[in-house]
Design a protein around this motif. Sequence first.
Motif: not given
Length: 776
Positions: A97-107
């Motif tokens: 996720y390019l350094g992001l968390t899955l939760e950040q990307v998903a929400l």
Amino acid sequence: MDRRRFLAVSGGGVAAASVLAAPAAAAADDSALLARFGGAEEAAGEPLCSFTDEGCRWTVHEDRAGLGPIRFVADDGAVVTLAKRLEPVFAGPEPAYLGLTLEQVALADADLLADRLLAHGGDPDPERVRVAAPPPASMLKSDGWGTRLPWTAFVGTRQAGDTMPVFPNGRTRTYRPEHDFPELTDDVLSPGRSEGLIGGWLPAVHKRMPRPQGGEYDLLTFADTDYYGRFYVHTWHRTRLIEGGRVMRETFGNSHARFPSRRANPGPEDFYRALLRFARSWSGELAGMARATLPDPSWTDMVAHAFAKELVVRPGGDYPKYGVVDRDYYGSEYDGFQDTFTSSLLANLEWGRFAQARAVLDQFFTEFVTPDGLVDMRGPEVPQYGLTLSLIARYAYVTGDLATLIRHRDKIRESARLLADLHDAGLALAPSSPGHGLLHGWSESDACLHPDPTLWWKPYWNNSAFAVRGWRDLAEVWPALGGSEGDVRDWRARADRLNARLVEAVRANIRRDLSPPYLGPLPGVRETFRQALSKGGRSEQGWPHRVYAELLHADVLPDDLAGLVVDCLRGHGGTTLGVVANIGRPSPRNRSILGFISYGYARALLRLDRIEEYLLFLYAHRYHDHTPGGWVAGEVAGITGSMPIFCIPAQLTIPKLVRWMLAFEDDGGLHLLRAVPRDWIGSGKPVGITSAPTRWGRADVSVQLDRARGVVTGQVALHGKPPPQATLRLRLPKGLRIAAARINGRAVRPVGETLPLAGAADGRYAVTVQVKGTAA
């Protein structure tokens, strides 16, 4: 039979899938023949065995490590080459996720991954796109599949009425390699596997799995094209244990386990004879289609493999099936699904596969369209009727086969009139109604399954947009089909009236208090689709992804509104990695890609000249909707590494995207090489397509950059009547620019990177472009 021929099914996909006649002088010299495939020494490899087929003796050559091509060399000089390409089906060391968390990307409402991949400007980096999320099928957990069998590939033939699943360790429902190699039991080694396809694109599964103690298992599986059981698929298998580049043990199988005294394992001669016949059969299935020449042949291989998979999925090659193996989506209740028909018809027409297009069209209208114009499907989708009418017009333009359409003319007319009935119902509503003058109806087939399907009988934008497109396009060819002028006048008048009302309603329903401005999936709603769906339960904003993708695909909005819809989707939770998302209730655990339908969104990106976003869509669809190497495409694919559920419309998306980047048509004309990645031009290798069907005739284009001379040379041939406008774009590597351009010896002034093509009576254009600058 003239055996002096070559067959190279390798790194070239469509272009390589043909039998070529050898020049007489070369045919007399075996070393000259072998040199055409990289040199006699490489071509010979290590001989494995010999066999006779159709009166000709063949010897099989392959390096013992199993990574080089399999080559069949005939005594009379013929050569057949099957290349290999493996891709890892596991996440690499790069952070997800390019350094992001899955939760950040998903929400997030914004598509954070797309934003990062496009932030630098210019074309996205395909490798960075690939590692932006775990690859599909890298997670081998049953809870990721629900009740679905955990297969990761499948094989089959045109003639069979079913397919055979292949599981992560290479087993099928009838054959288990662990009988001979117990280490393969229970998928213990499967998480570290790599997968690919023999010949680059053939529907033959290649797997390689490392052993903890060193070495690896190498497995090949393909369906027996000489077996003609009604449903059953027979399969061939080769399993090797390789250590130190040497084959330590090897077994062959044909469908079933050994049965002492009656059934023994086949020998290598039987296996390789079947493989040769398999390759020859599939090469013939794809003969005659348009040919692309690209620096990375895996893209043309993906195109060819998609069409091969369609023939595997469709019983007899033409009967529709939405999915494979499991009841969902293989059940007969899906057979009349309109998307299966429209996606197939469009893809086959774009690549000149006219016989398949005719078979698909004839079968659908014969078996699944009733005399009153309805589709024999549980939940007919209103927008797909308009798309069908538009594709009928395209079929008439590019094939010239009016006879097939005339045979179904009455059903076609009734389908157009069905939309007219819905239009009349919309016009009968009070002018104060948000849906006045618009087409009400189900946008999504699944709407009919709920206790109160009237909740989704609404004026979704795509219902009206595709009606406009369908009426307009069908009206252009209707007289040639023997249709009445009265129908033509009525459809054109309705299209103009409905288009005006659609644009008016869209403008009236934009929420400019949000950034970017927001348009809901139907008039009269104030909540965003994420807000509405977050409440749980049923919402009239269900399946909004279909609404937006089809609204854009119809291409009936002014550019400012089309661009606003694109921005709305990307900014409000409607895309994932630049691909239309499967929009539902937001979850911190996942965000999905919509593998099918979404190609209409990509088409709008290309028409709006948002090329970098188009390329991101292309790369993301390849790397995150397809399993690596084996290229099983998902209806919906998450970004957590789970196995997507296959559907054939998703598989047929890449052929459309590759065709459009090379030769794209809109109402204004024909645009060649409009979305070719800059690195492809910068490679110095030829880029182009031959015999691409268009509504004005076939088109050929090829360009090549010579860096040393600072020159791009190209050839264009437009066969048929000239389009209203024709252009050629040269997307040069960053740092280079066009200094001067000549077409047929005459100086022309480019518009940015685009050259006009006009004035050649024979439709042929020789292009010479001087470039300046230093490529980055």
